[in-house]
Design a protein around this motif. Structure first.
Motif, short mmCIF file in Angstrom:
data_model
loop_
_atom_site.label_atom_id
_atom_site.label_comp_id
_atom_site.label_asym_id
_atom_site.label_seq_id
_atom_site.Cartn_x
_atom_site.Cartn_y
_atom_site.Cartn_z
N GLN A 238 -7.02 -10.32 3.79
CA GLN A 238 -8.43 -10.02 4.02
C GLN A 238 -8.97 -10.79 5.22
O GLN A 238 -9.80 -10.28 5.98
N SER A 239 -8.51 -12.03 5.38
CA SER A 239 -9.04 -12.89 6.45
C SER A 239 -8.69 -12.36 7.84
O SER A 239 -9.36 -12.71 8.82
N ILE A 240 -7.63 -11.54 7.94
CA ILE A 240 -7.28 -10.94 9.24
C ILE A 240 -7.64 -9.45 9.25
O ILE A 240 -7.12 -8.69 10.07
N PHE A 241 -8.50 -9.07 8.31
CA PHE A 241 -9.10 -7.73 8.29
C PHE A 241 -8.09 -6.61 8.06
O PHE A 241 -8.18 -5.54 8.65
N MET A 242 -7.12 -6.86 7.19
CA MET A 242 -6.22 -5.78 6.78
C MET A 242 -7.01 -4.72 6.02
O MET A 242 -7.94 -5.04 5.29
N GLY A 243 -6.59 -3.47 6.16
CA GLY A 243 -7.21 -2.39 5.41
C GLY A 243 -6.76 -2.37 3.97
O GLY A 243 -5.78 -3.04 3.59
N TYR A 244 -7.47 -1.58 3.16
CA TYR A 244 -7.20 -1.57 1.71
C TYR A 244 -5.76 -1.18 1.41
O TYR A 244 -5.11 -1.79 0.55
N ARG A 245 -5.23 -0.16 2.09
CA ARG A 245 -3.88 0.31 1.79
C ARG A 245 -2.85 -0.79 2.05
O ARG A 245 -1.95 -1.02 1.23
N ASP A 246 -2.99 -1.49 3.18
CA ASP A 246 -2.06 -2.58 3.48
C ASP A 246 -2.23 -3.73 2.50
O ASP A 246 -1.24 -4.35 2.07
N LEU A 247 -3.47 -4.05 2.14
CA LEU A 247 -3.70 -5.11 1.17
C LEU A 247 -3.04 -4.78 -0.17
O LEU A 247 -2.48 -5.65 -0.83
N LYS A 248 -3.12 -3.52 -0.55
CA LYS A 248 -2.52 -3.09 -1.81
C LYS A 248 -0.99 -3.28 -1.77
O LYS A 248 -0.40 -3.84 -2.71
N GLN A 249 -0.35 -2.85 -0.70
CA GLN A 249 1.10 -3.00 -0.58
C GLN A 249 1.49 -4.47 -0.46
O GLN A 249 2.51 -4.91 -1.03
N LEU A 250 0.70 -5.24 0.27
CA LEU A 250 0.94 -6.68 0.38
C LEU A 250 0.86 -7.34 -0.98
O LEU A 250 1.74 -8.14 -1.36
N GLY A 251 -0.20 -7.03 -1.73
CA GLY A 251 -0.37 -7.64 -3.05
C GLY A 251 0.76 -7.28 -4.00
O GLY A 251 1.23 -8.13 -4.77
N MET A 252 1.22 -6.03 -3.96
CA MET A 252 2.30 -5.60 -4.85
C MET A 252 3.62 -6.29 -4.46
O MET A 252 4.35 -6.78 -5.32
N GLY A 253 3.89 -6.34 -3.16
CA GLY A 253 5.11 -7.00 -2.72
C GLY A 253 5.10 -8.49 -3.04
O GLY A 253 6.12 -9.05 -3.48
N ALA A 254 3.96 -9.12 -2.83
CA ALA A 254 3.85 -10.56 -3.11
C ALA A 254 4.00 -10.84 -4.60
O ALA A 254 4.58 -11.86 -4.99
N LEU A 255 3.47 -9.97 -5.43
CA LEU A 255 3.60 -10.15 -6.87
C LEU A 255 5.08 -10.14 -7.30
O LEU A 255 5.48 -10.87 -8.21
N LEU A 256 5.89 -9.36 -6.59
CA LEU A 256 7.31 -9.20 -6.95
C LEU A 256 8.23 -9.96 -5.99
O LEU A 256 9.45 -9.74 -6.01
N HIS A 257 7.68 -10.86 -5.18
CA HIS A 257 8.47 -11.46 -4.10
C HIS A 257 9.68 -12.24 -4.58
O HIS A 257 10.68 -12.35 -3.87
N ASP A 258 9.61 -12.82 -5.77
CA ASP A 258 10.71 -13.65 -6.28
C ASP A 258 11.55 -12.93 -7.34
O ASP A 258 12.29 -13.58 -8.09
#
Length: 380
Positions: free
Chosen positions: A157-177
């Motif tokens: 959010q701090s670098i102004f990502m759009g909602y779709r990218d934020l959604k994919q980022l959040g999902m990937g980060a949740l499963l990163h390990d």
């Protein structure tokens, strides 16, 4: 010069973190403790007896929130709601179990949880976030995954990502390990060092996680690359591919910082957790060589350097407690001075650190100084 008292708060029940042990005995639990699947282990309001303390220590907890009336009105506000955190943690229990037993990941459930995280993080510009870091040793993987997702979205959010990218980022980060379910647990929890061969096994979790996520076509390739790249570093010293600046995706750069930050502030079998101010300083030291400088700067602008409840040793030798954050001032919370330069208790008085340029924080303390604790005991 002693800090001036600008505001005297009223009497309200407050809370702070205390290490489990003799200092916790007889105190009232201020926040409920949940097991990873969402059930309540110990409900807020319970008085911590020796039996409860021993049970929590046995389960791997190192600290808890207790009620503390010394500094009135403290409220620790997590970046996401308790409901979202409980749901997300329960999801990670299910996801790791599914991956461990070669069952399908529940894409729809992951998507809903990240939607909840995104909704909770929709704040006005300048909002300063805090993350809950209390967890048992056994819960580390679950809570860590949730925190990395939350912090990654905050940075996105701090670098102004759009909602779709934020959604994919959040999902990937949740499963990163996710790939760590293929790594022997003994290696992940070991207090001593690893042999070169053992470290290679640990490093393989990045590729293994990528493979697990890619085996589910409903998850995007970008989400899978979060697992693959979250240990890559700008100077090429990371793994698994030794990528350098310009070769690492923004998702990998963001999640790498979030992963390191939450790992640093967490208690681990081989060391106690660092205070957020210390964790941020370590990331600053690696900015430009290991981590993207702009993203480290964004972390410093959005995450509280001194979370509410932090006990602070100020430059005039007084003791203060961070009582609330100030918008756009993550390193300058409102503090309440509770002890004079001799560490004698005084009536708590509040001011923003930004209003006192003559004062600065020498260190964040793990607990009240001994003389303060002695006076608390004497005062009942």
């Amino acid at each position: 010069m002693q800090a001036a008292c600008l505001l005297q708060p009223g009497v309200e029940i407050s809370l702070r973190i205390v290490q489990l042990g003799k200092d916790a005995l007889g105190k009232v639990l201020a926040r409920s403790i949940y097991v990873p699947d969402g059930r309540v282990l110990l409900r807020a309001g319970v008085t911590l007896s020796s039996t409860y303390v021993a049970h929590l220590l046995q389960r791997g907890y190192a600290s808890v929130y207790i009620q503390d009336e010394l500094v009135p009105g403290l409220e620790v506000v997590d970046a996401v709601s308790e409901t979202t955190r409980v749901r997300a943690t329960a999801l990670m229990v299910a996801a790791l179990d599914a991956a461990c037993n070669s069952r399908a990941l529940d894409h729809a459930r992951v998507s809903r949880v990240v939607d909840d995280i995104l909704a909770d993080l929709h704040k006005e510009a300048g909002f300063v976030f805090e993350l809950t870091s209390l967890r048992s040793a056994d819960e580390y993987s679950f809570v860590h995954s949730v925190n990395v997702s939350v912090l990654s979205v905050i940075l996105g959010q701090s670098i102004f990502m759009g909602y779709r990218d934020l959604k994919q980022l959040g999902m990937g980060a949740l499963l990163h390990d996710l790939g760590k379910i293929k790594v022997p647990a003994e290696l992940l929890q070991r207090k001593g060092g690893l042999s070169p061969e053992e470290f290679e096994l640990v490093k393989a979790h990045a590729t293994l996680g990528f493979d697990i996520i890619r085996s589910h076509p409903e998850f995007s390739t970008m989400a899978a690359h979060v697992a693959l790249q979250h240990h890559e570093r700008l100077d090429g010293s990371g793994y698994p591919r030794g990528l350098r600046h310009g070769e690492i995706l923004a998702f990998g750069l963001i999640t790498g910082i979030a992963d390191v930050y939450d790992a640093l502030v967490s208690n681990r079998p081989y060391r106690p957790g660092f205070h957020p101010s210390e964790a941020i300083q370590q990331l600053v030291q690696g900015a430009g060589t290991l981590f993207d400088e702009n993203l480290v700067r964004k972390l410093m602008e959005t995450m509280a350097v001194y979370p509410v409840g932090s006990i602070l040793w100020l430059s005039d030798n007084t003791v203060a407690v961070a009582v609330r954050q100030q918008r756009s001032l993550p390193a300058h919370p409102v503090v309440a001075v509770i002890a004079d330069p001799t560490h004698a208790l005084i009536t708590p008085c509040e001011f923003g650190l930004d209003a006192r340029p003559d004062l600065y924080v020498i260190a964040a303390l793990p607990d009240y100084p001994d003389r303060v604790k002695e006076q608390l005991v004497a005062n009942g």
